[in-house]
Design an enzyme around this catalytic site. Structure first.
Site, PDB file in Angstrom:
ATOM      1  N   HIS A  26       0.844  -1.198   0.000  1.00 51.12           N
ATOM      2  CA  HIS A  26       0.000   0.000   0.000  1.00 51.12           C
ATOM      3  C   HIS A  26       0.874   1.241   0.000  1.00 51.12           C
ATOM      4  O   HIS A  26       2.035   1.222   0.403  1.00 51.12           O
ATOM      5  CB  HIS A  26      -0.949   0.008   1.202  1.00 51.12           C
ATOM      6  CG  HIS A  26      -0.290   0.368   2.511  1.00 51.12           C
ATOM      7  ND1 HIS A  26      -0.239   1.654   2.980  1.00 51.12           N
ATOM      8  CD2 HIS A  26       0.355  -0.400   3.429  1.00 51.12           C
ATOM      9  CE1 HIS A  26       0.399   1.670   4.153  1.00 51.12           C
ATOM     10  NE2 HIS A  26       0.774   0.443   4.432  1.00 51.12           N
ATOM     11  N   CYS A  27       0.284   2.348  -0.489  1.00 53.04           N
ATOM     12  CA  CYS A  27       0.936   3.655  -0.408  1.00 53.04           C
ATOM     13  C   CYS A  27       0.068   4.526   0.489  1.00 53.04           C
ATOM     14  O   CYS A  27      -0.690   4.004   1.310  1.00 53.04           O
ATOM     15  CB  CYS A  27       1.121   4.267  -1.799  1.00 53.04           C
ATOM     16  SG  CYS A  27      -0.426   4.515  -2.690  1.00 53.04           S
ATOM     17  N   ALA A  28       0.139   5.825   0.334  1.00 55.25           N
ATOM     18  CA  ALA A  28      -0.576   6.713   1.245  1.00 55.25           C
ATOM     19  C   ALA A  28      -2.090   6.598   1.114  1.00 55.25           C
ATOM     20  O   ALA A  28      -2.818   6.793   2.086  1.00 55.25           O
ATOM     21  CB  ALA A  28      -0.156   8.166   0.997  1.00 55.25           C
TER      22      ALA A  28
END
Length: 465
Positions: A26-28
């Site tokens: 995942h990213c932000a």
């Protein structure tokens, strides 16, 4: 069972079950899933899952937008259900071979700049508002003059509008270090070195009120406020240098030697090699622009309007502050402003076309604010977040800029000031030129919009962006 656990289960089922999931990261804002078989994904079902704000397949990953904070919780629940976890950088390694070399370069460029875009959009709004509120014509409507504005208020607006661009190299270097696998905090410090107050300010040098520091008698050293490529190159090389050093120093000395050597090597390269090369390029570009402005039959607007945003990509466009000051000082007018306004508006038109044509909620959420920012005079979000990322929109934005610039040059539009473009820039043409200024911008926007909408973008490009 918690709500987030139920959502995680629905996500897994909708993408084909755990047996179809190769890895997850995942990213932000997004859950990134590497799947074995894209055809097993039920995108409609995913879109209808609670808390999902959009989903799309991109760079070999199925990306589901949950938003800041929420994505972390969903990721934790997905991980607990037995899905293979990888870091974002590891996932990039899995997907880096997808797409041709040009697409990979553009994707990487976008990865660096997308996290910076929100603050550039906000800065564009602040600049637009300040331009409107401090113009003599607008103040006159309420019985005030520019001298009536409190100095402390002006100082506050300068903090709002100048900070992001004054420290843009720090933002770019931070993001580049992060993307290329270095320590972001080293990137921040390296970027701040490029704009250290001890160096002559780039805008003051461009305006002729300060001189570069001449190192060894021939290397011009200045601050690099507002620049992009020097910080990007320094960030790229810095991250690679840090990783190389870290592999070679003993673990007991890593904390001491790695950041020390990385900053030492890259500060020398950035200040005395990379930066001066771009500073020298600025002088060449300025001289060429002055020559172009003398061309007849609208050719000046055609060429400058078409090429201006390419120069913005390099980050050396602040040199034109000097050009505008020189034009105003010598003639009292500024024909350059109308031409570059067309190039700015056109990039906004291309970004608007992408926003209206795409079905991706994520891309719409990026492209619409970027368009607004361009209409207020700041094109970086539209260029780096949307147009350049998909290639053709940027090219058609250049075409629109050339068309608008050509018309501005034919009509001999001349601004009464500088530093304002597109919507705020209209305040520089509140005379017999106002209608023609509007026409020029409409033409630039329309050409870029129509070409981009018809030929420049389709959602198939999301897979390679």
């Amino acid at each position: 069972m918690t709500e987030n656990r139920l959502i995680a289960q629905e996500v897994i089922e909708a993408v084909g079950g755990t047996e179809n999931i190769q890895s997850v990261a995942h990213c932000a804002t997004r859950l990134r899933i590497m799947v074995k078989d894209k055809e097993k994904i039920d995108e409609a079902r995913v879109e209808n899952i609670d808390k999902v704000k959009g989903a799309f397949f991109n760079s070999g990953q199925f990306q589901i937008i949950f938003g800041t904070g929420t994505v972390n919780k969903i990721y934790e629940e997905v991980s607990k259900l037995g899905v293979n976890e990888v870091s974002k950088s590891e996932m990039k390694e899995e997907t880096k071979g997808q797409g041709n070399k040009f697409q990979q370069v553009i994707r990487t460029f976008g990865d660096v700049f997308v996290p910076i875009i929100p603050v550039l959009v906000a800065t564009g709004l602040f600049m637009g508002l300040r331009g409107l509120l401090t113009q003599e014509t607008i103040l006159g409507l309420i019985g005030l003059t520019p001298d009536s504005i409190n100095e402390n208020f002006i100082l506050y607006t300068q903090v709002l509008t100048d900070t992001a661009f004054a420290f843009l190299p720090a933002l770019v270097a931070w993001s580049a270090f992060k993307v290329f696998g270095g320590s972001p905090v080293i990137g921040i410090v390296l970027g701040l070195m490029l704009v250290n107050p001890a160096l002559p300010n780039a805008y003051e040098v461009a305006a002729g009120t300060a001189d570069p520091i001449m190192m060894a008698g021939f290397i011009p050293v200045v601050g690099y406020q507002g620049t992009v490529l020097p910080a990007f190159i320094a960030g790229f090389l810095g991250a690679k240098t840090e990783r190389m050093i870290r592999k070679r120093v003993p673990e007991t000395l890593d904390l001491l030697l790695t950041p020390f050597l990385t900053l030492l090597i890259l500060s020398i390269l950035a200040l005395f090699v990379i930066g001066p090369v771009f500073h020298s390029l600025e002088v060449v570009v300025l001289d060429a622009t002055l020559w172009l402005l003398e061309l007849p039959f609208g050719l000046a607007g055609l060429v400058i309007g078409g090429l201006n945003q390419l120069i913005v990509v390099t980050g050396i466009h602040h040199i034109f502050n000097f050009l505008e000051v020189q034009l105003l000082a010598n003639t009292g007018t500024n024909p350059y402003n109308a031409i570059i306004t067309a190039s700015v508006a056109a990039q906004g038109g291309a970004s608007l076309a992408v926003a209206m044509k795409t079905k991706s909620k994520k891309l719409k959420a990026l492209a619409y604010p970027s368009t607004l920012s361009a209409m207020l005079g700041i094109t970086e979000p539209a260029i780096f977040g949307v147009n350049l990322r998909y290639g053709k929109p940027f090219v058609f934005g250049l075409v629109g800029g050339a068309a608008g610039g050509f018309l501005a040059s034919l009509l001999q539009l001349e601004a009464t000031g500088m530093s304002l473009t597109v919507i705020p820039g209209a305040l520089l043409y509140l005379n017999s030129q106002f209608i023609w200024y509007i026409v020029v911008n409409v033409v630039a926007i329309a050409v870029a919009f129509i070409l981009t909408y018809l030929f420049g973008y389709s959602d198939k490009q999301l897979e390679n962006a």
